[in-house]
Design a protein around this motif. Structure first.
Motif, mmCIF file in Angstrom:
data_model
loop_
_atom_site.group_PDB
_atom_site.id
_atom_site.type_symbol
_atom_site.label_atom_id
_atom_site.label_comp_id
_atom_site.label_asym_id
_atom_site.label_seq_id
_atom_site.Cartn_x
_atom_site.Cartn_y
_atom_site.Cartn_z
ATOM 1 N N TYR A 163 0.854 -1.180 0.000
ATOM 2 C CA TYR A 163 0.000 0.000 0.000
ATOM 3 C C TYR A 163 0.896 1.239 0.000
ATOM 4 O O TYR A 163 1.805 1.362 0.818
ATOM 5 C CB TYR A 163 -0.918 0.011 1.220
ATOM 6 N N LEU A 164 0.596 2.152 -0.912
ATOM 7 C CA LEU A 164 1.418 3.347 -1.078
ATOM 8 C C LEU A 164 0.632 4.580 -0.672
ATOM 9 O O LEU A 164 -0.459 4.834 -1.201
ATOM 10 C CB LEU A 164 1.873 3.465 -2.532
ATOM 11 N N THR A 165 1.170 5.346 0.300
ATOM 12 C CA THR A 165 0.518 6.566 0.786
ATOM 13 C C THR A 165 1.443 7.756 0.562
ATOM 14 O O THR A 165 2.470 7.647 -0.111
ATOM 15 C CB THR A 165 0.178 6.436 2.280
ATOM 16 N N GLU A 166 1.072 8.887 1.187
ATOM 17 C CA GLU A 166 1.848 10.111 0.953
ATOM 18 C C GLU A 166 2.644 10.587 2.168
ATOM 19 O O GLU A 166 3.654 11.257 1.999
ATOM 20 C CB GLU A 166 0.913 11.238 0.505
ATOM 21 N N GLY A 167 2.195 10.301 3.395
ATOM 22 C CA GLY A 167 2.813 10.947 4.545
ATOM 23 C C GLY A 167 3.350 10.003 5.600
ATOM 24 O O GLY A 167 2.976 8.825 5.655
ATOM 25 N N TYR A 168 4.222 10.544 6.467
ATOM 26 C CA TYR A 168 4.802 9.759 7.568
ATOM 27 C C TYR A 168 3.714 9.198 8.481
ATOM 28 O O TYR A 168 3.713 8.016 8.815
ATOM 29 C CB TYR A 168 5.737 10.630 8.412
ATOM 30 N N SER B 56 0.307 5.270 11.383
ATOM 31 C CA SER B 56 -1.035 4.947 11.900
ATOM 32 C C SER B 56 -1.540 3.626 11.330
ATOM 33 O O SER B 56 -2.123 2.808 12.058
ATOM 34 C CB SER B 56 -2.016 6.071 11.563
ATOM 35 N N LEU B 57 -1.335 3.391 10.048
ATOM 36 C CA LEU B 57 -1.782 2.129 9.450
ATOM 37 C C LEU B 57 -0.974 0.950 10.004
ATOM 38 O O LEU B 57 -1.520 -0.121 10.266
ATOM 39 C CB LEU B 57 -1.659 2.192 7.926
ATOM 40 N N HIS B 58 0.316 1.163 10.201
ATOM 41 C CA HIS B 58 1.170 0.118 10.783
ATOM 42 C C HIS B 58 0.648 -0.259 12.174
ATOM 43 O O HIS B 58 0.533 -1.448 12.509
ATOM 44 C CB HIS B 58 2.607 0.616 10.866
ATOM 45 N N LEU C 268 -9.359 5.722 -3.514
ATOM 46 C CA LEU C 268 -9.561 7.078 -3.015
ATOM 47 C C LEU C 268 -10.404 7.006 -1.751
ATOM 48 O O LEU C 268 -11.454 6.357 -1.726
ATOM 49 C CB LEU C 268 -10.257 7.942 -4.065
ATOM 50 N N LEU C 269 -9.922 7.657 -0.714
ATOM 51 C CA LEU C 269 -10.651 7.683 0.554
ATOM 52 C C LEU C 269 -11.789 8.709 0.471
ATOM 53 O O LEU C 269 -11.796 9.557 -0.421
ATOM 54 C CB LEU C 269 -9.687 8.029 1.684
ATOM 55 N N PRO C 270 -12.733 8.645 1.387
ATOM 56 C CA PRO C 270 -13.807 9.655 1.379
ATOM 57 C C PRO C 270 -13.241 11.060 1.410
ATOM 58 O O PRO C 270 -12.171 11.305 2.001
ATOM 59 C CB PRO C 270 -14.580 9.336 2.664
ATOM 60 N N ASN C 271 -13.918 11.977 0.769
ATOM 61 C CA ASN C 271 -13.431 13.354 0.650
ATOM 62 C C ASN C 271 -13.148 13.955 2.026
ATOM 63 O O ASN C 271 -13.962 13.835 2.943
ATOM 64 C CB ASN C 271 -14.468 14.206 -0.090
ATOM 65 N N GLY C 272 -11.988 14.576 2.145
ATOM 66 C CA GLY C 272 -11.596 15.192 3.408
ATOM 67 C C GLY C 272 -10.823 14.261 4.320
ATOM 68 O O GLY C 272 -10.394 14.676 5.409
ATOM 69 N N GLU C 273 -10.664 13.017 3.935
ATOM 70 C CA GLU C 273 -9.965 12.033 4.764
ATOM 71 C C GLU C 273 -8.622 11.662 4.141
ATOM 72 O O GLU C 273 -8.461 11.677 2.915
ATOM 73 C CB GLU C 273 -10.803 10.752 4.927
ATOM 74 N N ASP C 274 -7.663 11.339 5.002
ATOM 75 C CA ASP C 274 -6.423 10.722 4.568
ATOM 76 C C ASP C 274 -6.289 9.406 5.333
ATOM 77 O O ASP C 274 -7.084 9.133 6.250
ATOM 78 C CB ASP C 274 -5.215 11.655 4.796
ATOM 79 N N PRO C 275 -5.343 8.534 4.972
ATOM 80 C CA PRO C 275 -5.254 7.244 5.663
ATOM 81 C C PRO C 275 -5.135 7.369 7.172
ATOM 82 O O PRO C 275 -5.732 6.575 7.911
ATOM 83 C CB PRO C 275 -3.998 6.620 5.044
ATOM 84 N N HIS D 233 -8.183 6.177 12.112
ATOM 85 C CA HIS D 233 -8.554 6.540 13.478
ATOM 86 C C HIS D 233 -10.079 6.696 13.614
ATOM 87 O O HIS D 233 -10.649 6.422 14.675
ATOM 88 C CB HIS D 233 -7.873 7.857 13.885
ATOM 89 N N LYS D 234 -10.710 7.107 12.518
ATOM 90 C CA LYS D 234 -12.154 7.360 12.557
ATOM 91 C C LYS D 234 -12.951 6.061 12.560
ATOM 92 O O LYS D 234 -13.919 5.915 13.318
ATOM 93 C CB LYS D 234 -12.535 8.216 11.351
ATOM 94 N N VAL D 235 -12.539 5.093 11.714
ATOM 95 C CA VAL D 235 -13.374 3.896 11.541
ATOM 96 C C VAL D 235 -12.767 2.642 12.159
ATOM 97 O O VAL D 235 -13.458 1.624 12.310
ATOM 98 C CB VAL D 235 -13.645 3.637 10.045
#
Length: 679
Positions: free
Chosen positions: A269-274, A279-281, A343-350, A355-357
């Motif tokens: 899985y490829l994301t953009e930020g540290y 958080s996913l880890h 693509l995640l829901p608008n306004g969300e990042d991984p 943390h939300k769900v």
């Protein structure tokens, strides 16, 4: 510090080459060996071969070869000592190093020094986070607000930099690191003073939480840093500059922590930020990395491809996220990898969404909403086009353009069917469009090639000896000496090296291959292949290095009552013996193996290890060597006969007699070999 020889032996004995290489690339079993796409050059078809029995690797594409130590040296671009320390740490071997001489210190590689000072900085930032009031009150509080637990903080070696001008620099100087090294590592800045004042030196990172950036083997090579106070004069994120050990286009954040899970799950899985990665880890999705600090690059894609051919890009659902996903799409396809996008829901990042769900719902969302690139692109175009046929046609062409990036023709054919289904057009029209775009690309490539050819005003010669020696000196290599070639002597500065492979050199190589692989085998009771070859080649010297050196070592060993084996050459250690080791690896590593399917269907393939075949191979090899030497001598004698002016009749007769002697040898060997002799 120097590592004692007995410790070196313990490290080598404990090392398993499969475990070492698996840390950097996914190996697949083929026969008795393992294969992979080479990590040292770009390739689509595996040519990298690992032999667990002999504990060696060999790439048939680029020629890289060696043992575990050499692999670590090559993949990490570090010296021999650092490679041994890496392996010692991996296998829990304690090193009691000996004091280095001044000469040893001078030879220490700058890259190794930078890695050492970066590790010091990482430890300094960790201690500042955990042990200081400032670090706990500011940095640790921030990580706690992000929901990071202690195991997560430790896994990513997170830290904190004091809000002081030179806290790191002063500690580094106190521990013996000089300013120049700290500056080269990107840890301090030197600002020239105005009006003749002294330059100011201060820490690059101040008052920030620190995210160490690791290479594949877990060494810290750079830092990312986030400021916590409101200061519009400072960037929110600050990264290390590029250095000898850090090239941001070639690095993925989290690859060290993710690689094992990527291999196990067979997807990255490829994301953009540290914080996305961390958080996913922590949520149990450990096969995740980030292209922080740069747009996705070809080098980063190839880094992922070492561990899996499957990439799923997770980007924010806003317009910027869509644009970023589309930008990286074609590069992934061009490298031959399988791609999905989410693509995640608008306004969300991984980070925010997990943390939300929660972890389980996040995983379910990935499974339900990941799309292949055709559905992803088509969805974007169809939503925009509506009933506009021109827009739909533009969308089809755009998707087809992505398909042309895929190197596998069979995969292109299959995907063309999917495009036809999604856009409700005929498959033939899609294939025609793909072919049109491919022809256009080929025509453009030809135009670019022709333009470059016209612009080429001078012939690019091979480098001179002086140029090569200068380059090699920078790399710590002494002198130019082609590995396998007959070499025109070069004395004059600027004269060119002419490396030519002669037919005789191939026969000499084959002779050494037989000796290394089968020297101790008995061709008949009491007669080994080594004894047979050495007796037949008595007083013959090979003309190609390093084969003549290896032959000499076999002779020396035989006179001592010892027959050398492959292991005597594979375990060579000193820099001067690396070429000999490489040749041994080349000669002991077969490129192909008999398919298990042949054995299953009882198809018998004779092996050269069978005594009759082995004896015949050695016999014919020796005949060919002697024939070529006879032909060489005949050529020399012919030239001397042409230049016979000034020679007495007796001398000319002697030359002719010798020529006829070698001619008879040549004819007789040709008869024995069964070759056709022209009159």
């Amino acid at each position: 510090m120097r590592i004692p020889e007995e410790t070196v032996d313990r490290i080598r004995q404990a090392t398993d080459i499969l475990e070492v290489i698996n840390d950097f690339v996914s190996l697949k079993k083929r026969g008795s060996n393992y294969i992979a796409c080479c990590p040292f050059h770009n390739e689509k078809t595996p040519s990298f071969n690992v032999n667990p029995t002999r504990q060696i690797y060999k790439c048939f594409g680029c020629g890289k070869a060696g043992d575990s130590v050499k692999f670590v040296m090559d993949i990490e671009n570090i010296g021999y000592g650092e490679a041994l320390r890496y392996l010692a740490k991996k296998y829990g071997i304690e090193i009691e190093e000996q004091e280095q001489t001044p000469e040893d210190l001078l030879r220490q590689n700058e890259r190794e020094s930078l890695l050492i000072v970066l590790n010091f900085a990482k430890t300094f930032f960790q201690e500042a986070l955990q042990k200081s009031d400032e670090g706990r009150g500011i940095g640790l509080s921030y990580f706690r607000e992000r929901g990071f637990t202690n195991p997560t903080i430790e896994a990513f070696e997170l830290g904190y930099s004091f809000d002081q001008w030179d806290a790191l620099m002063q500690e580094g100087l106190r521990k013996g690191y000089n300013r120049d090294l700290l500056e080269k590592a990107g840890l301090i800045l030197v600002k020239e003073g105005a009006d003749g004042r002294s330059p100011k030196t201060f820490d690059r990172f101040r008052g920030r939480v620190m995210f160490p950036i690791h290479n594949v083997s877990g060494r810290v090579i750079a830092f990312g840093a986030r400021i916590l106070k409101t200061d519009k004069s400072q960037p929110k994120y600050l990264n290390s500059p590029e250095t000898t050990v850090y090239h941001k286009s070639q690095v993925l954040y989290g690859i060290y922590q993710a690689k094992q899970t990527v291999r196990q799950e067979d997807v990255c899985y490829l994301t953009e930020g540290y914080t996305d990665v961390i958080s996913l880890h922590q949520a149990g999705i450990k096969n995740v990395v980030a292209s922080s600090g740069t747009s996705l690059t070809t080098e980063q894609i190839r880094l992922i491809a070492r561990f899996t051919p499957n990439i799923t890009i997770l980007y924010d659902g806003d317009a910027a996220g869509i644009k970023a996903a589309l930008r990286g799409l074609d590069m992934v396809l061009e490298e031959g990898l399988n791609l999905k996008l989410l693509l995640l829901p608008n306004g969300e990042d991984p980070d925010s969404y997990v943390h939300k769900v929660g972890a389980e719902e996040f995983k379910a969302y990935i499974k339900a909403n990941s799309k292949d690139f055709i559905d992803f692109k088509a969805g974007q175009w169809l939503a925009e086009a509506g009933n506009d046929p021109n827009k739909r046609a533009e969308g089809i062409s755009d998707v087809c353009a992505s398909i042309t990036k895929i190197p596998d023709p069979l995969k292109r054919q299959t995907l063309s069917q999917r495009v036809a289904q999604v856009f409700h057009v005929s498959e033939q029209s899609v294939i025609s469009e793909i072919n049109r775009l491919l022809r256009k690309q080929q025509e453009q490539s030809q135009k670019d090639f022709d333009r470059q050819a016209r612009q080429q005003t001078t012939v690019q010669n091979e480098p001179t000896v002086d140029e090569l020696n200068a380059l090699f000196a920078d790399a710590g290599i002494n002198g130019v000496e082609p590995a396998i070639s007959n070499r025109t002597p070069v004395d004059a500065p600027g004269e060119r090296i002419k490396a030519v492979r002669t037919p005789l050199s191939y026969q000499e190589e084959e002779c050494i291959r037989l000796l290394i692989n089968y020297g101790a085998r008995e061709l008949e009771p009491g007669i080994t292949l080594c004894q047979y070859i050495l007796s037949e080649l008595h007083e013959i010297e090979f003309q190609t290095q390093p084969y003549d050196l290896i032959l000499s070592l076999f002779r020396e060993g035989y006179h001592r009552g010892d027959i050398l084996t492959a292991g005597d050459f594979l375990n060579r250690r000193s820099p001067s013996e690396i070429e000999m080791q490489n040749q041994a690896i080349h000669l002991t590593t077969p490129r192909y193996e008999i398919s298990e399917g042949w054995l299953k269907h009882e198809i018998y393939v004779p092996s050269e290890e069978e005594i009759g075949i082995l004896a015949d191979s050695a016999y014919r090899n020796i005949l060919r060597i002697k024939k070529m030497l006879a032909e060489q001598r005949m050529t020399t004698l012919q030239q001397e006969l042409r230049d016979a002016n000034g020679k007495t009749p007796e001398e000319a007769d002697q030359l002719l007699t010798e020529f006829m002697h070698y001619k008879r040898i040549d004819v007789e060997i040709s008869r024995l070999l069964g070759t056709v002799i022209s009159g």
